[in-house]
Design an enzyme around this catalytic site. Structure first.
Site, PDB file in Angstrom:
ATOM      1  N   PRO A 233     -24.506  -6.176   5.529  1.00 17.81           N
ATOM      2  CA  PRO A 233     -23.098  -6.331   5.936  1.00 17.81           C
ATOM      3  C   PRO A 233     -22.506  -5.019   6.448  1.00 17.81           C
ATOM      4  O   PRO A 233     -21.752  -5.011   7.429  1.00 17.81           O
ATOM      5  CB  PRO A 233     -22.404  -6.791   4.648  1.00 17.81           C
ATOM      6  CG  PRO A 233     -23.474  -7.439   3.844  1.00 17.81           C
ATOM      7  CD  PRO A 233     -24.722  -6.674   4.156  1.00 17.81           C
TER       8      PRO A 233
ATOM      9  N   HIS B 194      16.102  -1.322  -8.268  1.00 17.13           N
ATOM     10  CA  HIS B 194      14.686  -1.541  -8.601  1.00 17.13           C
ATOM     11  C   HIS B 194      14.063  -0.252  -9.116  1.00 17.13           C
ATOM     12  O   HIS B 194      13.498   0.519  -8.332  1.00 17.13           O
ATOM     13  CB  HIS B 194      13.929  -2.024  -7.359  1.00 17.13           C
ATOM     14  CG  HIS B 194      14.268  -3.423  -6.974  1.00 17.13           C
ATOM     15  ND1 HIS B 194      13.588  -4.515  -7.454  1.00 17.13           N
ATOM     16  CD2 HIS B 194      15.252  -3.917  -6.180  1.00 17.13           C
ATOM     17  CE1 HIS B 194      14.113  -5.627  -6.961  1.00 17.13           C
ATOM     18  NE2 HIS B 194      15.135  -5.292  -6.186  1.00 17.13           N
TER      19      HIS B 194
ATOM     20  N   ASP C 233       0.821  -1.215   0.000  1.00 13.30           N
ATOM     21  CA  ASP C 233       0.000   0.000   0.000  1.00 13.30           C
ATOM     22  C   ASP C 233       0.856   1.267   0.000  1.00 13.30           C
ATOM     23  O   ASP C 233       0.438   2.305  -0.502  1.00 13.30           O
ATOM     24  CB  ASP C 233      -0.946   0.023   1.204  1.00 13.30           C
ATOM     25  CG  ASP C 233      -2.252  -0.693   0.880  1.00 13.30           C
ATOM     26  OD1 ASP C 233      -2.722  -0.550  -0.263  1.00 13.30           O
ATOM     27  OD2 ASP C 233      -2.765  -1.403   1.750  1.00 13.30           O
TER      28      ASP C 233
ATOM     29  N   GLN D  78     -24.204  -2.544   7.875  1.00 17.85           N
ATOM     30  CA  GLN D  78     -24.791  -2.266   9.195  1.00 17.85           C
ATOM     31  C   GLN D  78     -24.064  -3.059  10.283  1.00 17.85           C
ATOM     32  O   GLN D  78     -23.728  -2.527  11.339  1.00 17.85           O
ATOM     33  CB  GLN D  78     -26.269  -2.664   9.214  1.00 17.85           C
ATOM     34  CG  GLN D  78     -27.153  -1.828   8.307  1.00 17.85           C
ATOM     35  CD  GLN D  78     -28.593  -2.355   8.361  1.00 17.85           C
ATOM     36  OE1 GLN D  78     -29.113  -2.646   9.427  1.00 17.85           O
ATOM     37  NE2 GLN D  78     -29.224  -2.471   7.204  1.00 17.85           N
TER      38      GLN D  78
ATOM     39  N   CYS E  14      17.452  -6.412 -10.933  1.00 14.07           N
ATOM     40  CA  CYS E  14      18.036  -7.080  -9.770  1.00 14.07           C
ATOM     41  C   CYS E  14      18.423  -8.529 -10.089  1.00 14.07           C
ATOM     42  O   CYS E  14      19.478  -8.751 -10.672  1.00 14.07           O
ATOM     43  CB  CYS E  14      17.106  -6.948  -8.561  1.00 14.07           C
ATOM     44  SG  CYS E  14      17.996  -7.171  -7.008  1.00 14.07           S
ATOM     45  N   PHE E  15      17.573  -9.513  -9.757  1.00 12.85           N
ATOM     46  CA  PHE E  15      17.877 -10.897 -10.123  1.00 12.85           C
ATOM     47  C   PHE E  15      18.012 -10.995 -11.644  1.00 12.85           C
ATOM     48  O   PHE E  15      18.836 -11.740 -12.163  1.00 12.85           O
ATOM     49  CB  PHE E  15      16.733 -11.803  -9.639  1.00 12.85           C
ATOM     50  CG  PHE E  15      17.149 -13.211  -9.298  1.00 12.85           C
ATOM     51  CD1 PHE E  15      18.391 -13.489  -8.760  1.00 12.85           C
ATOM     52  CD2 PHE E  15      16.261 -14.278  -9.475  1.00 12.85           C
ATOM     53  CE1 PHE E  15      18.757 -14.796  -8.424  1.00 12.85           C
ATOM     54  CE2 PHE E  15      16.606 -15.576  -9.135  1.00 12.85           C
ATOM     55  CZ  PHE E  15      17.857 -15.845  -8.617  1.00 12.85           C
TER      56      PHE E  15
ATOM     57  N   PHE F 129      19.188  -8.767 -13.554  1.00 10.75           N
ATOM     58  CA  PHE F 129      20.517  -8.216 -13.872  1.00 10.75           C
ATOM     59  C   PHE F 129      21.561  -9.291 -13.602  1.00 10.75           C
ATOM     60  O   PHE F 129      22.402  -9.603 -14.439  1.00 10.75           O
ATOM     61  CB  PHE F 129      20.753  -6.975 -13.001  1.00 10.75           C
ATOM     62  CG  PHE F 129      22.184  -6.480 -12.924  1.00 10.75           C
ATOM     63  CD1 PHE F 129      22.660  -5.522 -13.822  1.00 10.75           C
ATOM     64  CD2 PHE F 129      23.061  -6.951 -11.937  1.00 10.75           C
ATOM     65  CE1 PHE F 129      23.976  -5.054 -13.745  1.00 10.75           C
ATOM     66  CE2 PHE F 129      24.367  -6.486 -11.856  1.00 10.75           C
ATOM     67  CZ  PHE F 129      24.828  -5.529 -12.765  1.00 10.75           C
TER      68      PHE F 129
ATOM     69  N   GLU G 297      11.388   0.168 -10.632  1.00 10.96           N
ATOM     70  CA  GLU G 297       9.911   0.202 -10.567  1.00 10.96           C
ATOM     71  C   GLU G 297       9.389   1.037  -9.402  1.00 10.96           C
ATOM     72  O   GLU G 297       8.291   1.584  -9.457  1.00 10.96           O
ATOM     73  CB  GLU G 297       9.344  -1.227 -10.503  1.00 10.96           C
ATOM     74  CG  GLU G 297       9.616  -2.023  -9.229  1.00 10.96           C
ATOM     75  CD  GLU G 297      10.931  -2.819  -9.263  1.00 10.96           C
ATOM     76  OE1 GLU G 297      11.855  -2.395  -9.989  1.00 10.96           O
ATOM     77  OE2 GLU G 297      11.034  -3.840  -8.556  1.00 10.96           O
TER      78      GLU G 297
HETATM   79  N1  GLN Z   1      18.416 -12.779  -4.898  1.00 12.84           N
HETATM   80  C1  GLN Z   1      19.196 -11.697  -5.374  1.00 12.84           C
HETATM   81  C2  GLN Z   1      19.991 -11.039  -4.260  1.00 12.84           C
HETATM   82  O1  GLN Z   1      19.711 -11.250  -3.113  1.00 12.84           O
HETATM   83  C3  GLN Z   1      18.333 -10.673  -6.087  1.00 12.84           C
HETATM   84  C4  GLN Z   1      17.414  -9.944  -5.192  1.00 12.84           C
HETATM   85  C5  GLN Z   1      16.297  -9.245  -5.914  1.00 12.84           C
HETATM   86  O2  GLN Z   1      16.057  -9.533  -7.085  1.00 12.84           O
HETATM   87  N2  GLN Z   1      15.597  -8.348  -5.250  1.00 12.84           N
HETATM   88  O3  GLN Z   1      20.911 -10.311  -4.505  1.00 12.84           O
END
Ligand code: GLN
Length: 534
Positions: free
Chosen positions: A195, A510, A75, A197, A384-385, A387, A512
């Site tokens: 519901p 990240h 959230d 109420q 991340c992963f 990459f 995003e």
């Molecule tokens: N598992 C990988 C790490 O710990 C990538 C983590 C991820 O993608 N947020 O570095």
């Protein structure tokens, strides 16, 4: 703590979970922000985990990472996207944090002589945490969303604390908004008020009389049902709002504004009525841009948790932000990397994205997909992963290191292309111990990254324990992989690209979490542009 002038708008939920309390809270906060108020949101999560960091995204939804390194409930991401404003980690309060603080205080002797109890010690700690946010950030209106459903045992101390705030801070500075559901049975089609109420009765049983109801339903609330709900819930008719299914969540602020919710809140808080029409116009313009899209760009999202849309909500949103910006509909298909099977099924996509992930399950599928994208010149964005495994795929298939891997998957590999961060080697606890939050990244001039960011320095959020092993950098570079961004004075590689490829970009951070409606993060924008051929 400085006394604060803040007003508190508490949002509770009834009937069942998943009603969109987060969207209602974000929408109300948006309207207040457009009224010129300094506003922010707090999310209360009544679970015992200290934070969301160790929770499985498939069960709980994504872990949203804040600028200051909090691993928060998703959230918080909604708030950031609606308000276009960063939310600090202190804005996600959990039972785990409250109990930790109370027990730490007890050990320090701060309650000497007292028997430490839920009331007043736990409730006092909750009130202190909420007030501290408002006071430290000099907030005009703080929207506090209480997770869970009224009637849950876990949320009782939080509801008791906000009830007390209603008394202590006064009725012109506190407001209770209850989000409920008016279901309709398909056969008859009649909206049911019972519901709501019952849920209001449950709230009143613990001492909270809602000032306002936001009732979720499929179609606008029938006036007769609305009148009944108002009368039996003891809420003024003008304070019962209908929140029906919309074409997009971005349409909810206008929907509530049309029913005069902005005026009703101002009245409760004795505030000035301010016009927000200009701000509404530009917000609705952004909402409109998501609907006036055409010609689908087909993206394959390859990963382990892809089955539930919520586990990668920020990635999904960021892809759509980028699509809306260039007038393209982005069609995302989730492909489970565990049963990828024939790679040729990726041939029909305009782009392949690999989001973050952990552990060995499905990792071979990801490596294969990253390699396939490179070989077939399909635009690729790795996060991340995505990459880390792109470097593994390149080491295996271009540099001839057949057993190349990340030590997360294969601790014994002779070619540890990705390895544990040096500072992680002594870390024992799993919670809150990754490399987290925003770090500065310097970008090499003349690279694709510098072009797409139009800058040589950016700040982006991280969440990882492993990183690219620089011992292999020369070998990968020699074969055409360019490392175009680094952090911590060159200690870590953050961005890679393959200049001979149509679009092959992967980032250790990240992106995003920095993408917002109307303002797509640059990687996503360039990726979608490349995938759409524009
Ligand atoms: N598992 C990988 C790490 O710990 C990538 C983590 C991820 O993608 N947020 O570095």
């Amino acid at each position: 703590m400085q006394p604060s002038h803040a007003k508190y708008l508490f949002v509770t939920g009834g009937v069942m979970s998943g009603l969109g309390k987060g969207i209602v809270s974000s929408s109300i906060a948006k309207l207040l922000q457009l009224s010129g108020k300094k506003v922010s949101c707090v999310k209360i999560d009544p679970y015992l985990n200290f934070d969301a960091g160790t929770m499985n995204p498939v069960a709980h939804g994504e872990v949203f990472v804040t600028e200051d390194g909090g691993e928060c409930d998703m959230d918080i991401g909604n708030y950031e996207r609606f308000l276009n404003q960063n939310i600090p980690k202190t804005h996600n309060i959990t039972t785990g944090q409250i109990y930790t603080s109370v027990l730490e205080a007890e050990r320090k002797g701060e309650y000497l002589g007292a028997c430490v109890q839920i009331i007043p010690h736990v409730t006092d700690m909750i009130k202190q945490r909420i007030r501290q946010v408002a006071s430290e950030e000099n907030i005009d209106v703080l929207v506090v969303e209480c997770g869970g459903t009224v009637g849950d045992m876990e949320s009782l101390p939080f509801l008791e604390a906000i009830r007390q705030m209603g008394i202590e801070d006064g009725s012109d500075r506190t407001m209770f908004v209850h989000v409920t559901l008016a279901p309709s049975l398909d056969v008859v089609g009649e909206q049911k008020s019972k519901p709501t109420q019952h849920s209001v009765q449950e709230l009143r049983r613990i001492g909270i009389q809602p000032d306002m109801l936001v009732v979720r339903s499929k179609v606008p609330l029938d006036p007769a049902v609305k009148t009944k709900i108002a009368l039996f819930s003891n809420v003024q008719l003008g304070n019962v709002f209908s929140c029906y299914d919309a074409s997009s969540v971005l349409r909810v602020p206008q929907m509530l504004h049309d029913q005069m919710i902005t005026e009703a809140i101002a009245k409760k808080f004795n505030g000035q009525k301010s016009t927000i029409e200009d701000g509404m116009k530009s917000w609705n313009g952004i909402a409109e841009s998501f609907e006036s899209v055409s010609g689908a760009v087909k993206i394959a999202m390859v990963g382990k948790y892809v089955k539930l849309a919520d586990s990668y909500v920020s990635v999904n949103e960021a892809l759509r932000h980028a699509g809306a910006k260039i007038g393209k509909k982005v069609k995302i298909e989730w492909i489970d990397s565990e049963d990828l099977g024939n790679l040729e099924k990726l041939a029909g996509y305009d782009g392949i994205i690999v989001p973050g992930g952990f552990g060995s399950r499905g990792s071979e599928g990801i490596i294969a997909a990253a390699n396939y994208a490179r070989e077939k010149n399909i635009p690729y964005l790795g996060i991340c992963f995505g990459f880390q495994l792109a470097t593994v795929a390149f080491a295996r298939h271009v540099c001839g290191m057949q057993d190349a891997n990340t030590t997360e998957i294969s601790p014994q590999t002779k070619h540890p292309i990705v390895d544990l961060l040096p500072e992680q080697k002594t870390v024992e606890n799993k919670g809150g111990s990754l490399r987290l939050g925003a770090h500065e990244i310097s970008i090499k001039q003349g690279t694709m990254a510098s072009k797409l960011y139009g800058s040589v320095a950016i700040n982006r959020r991280h969440r990882h324990r492993y990183e690219f092993n620089k011992d292999f950098q020369a070998q990968l570079s020699e074969k055409g992989m360019v490392f175009s961004g680094e952090s911590d004075s060159g200690r870590r590689q953050e961005i890679l690209e393959i200049p001979t490829h149509k679009f092959y970009l992967a980032v250790q951070y990240h992106p995003e979490f920095n993408s917002r409606p109307g303002f797509p993060e640059e990687c996503f924008l360039s990726f979608i542009k490349a995938a759409s051929g524009s």
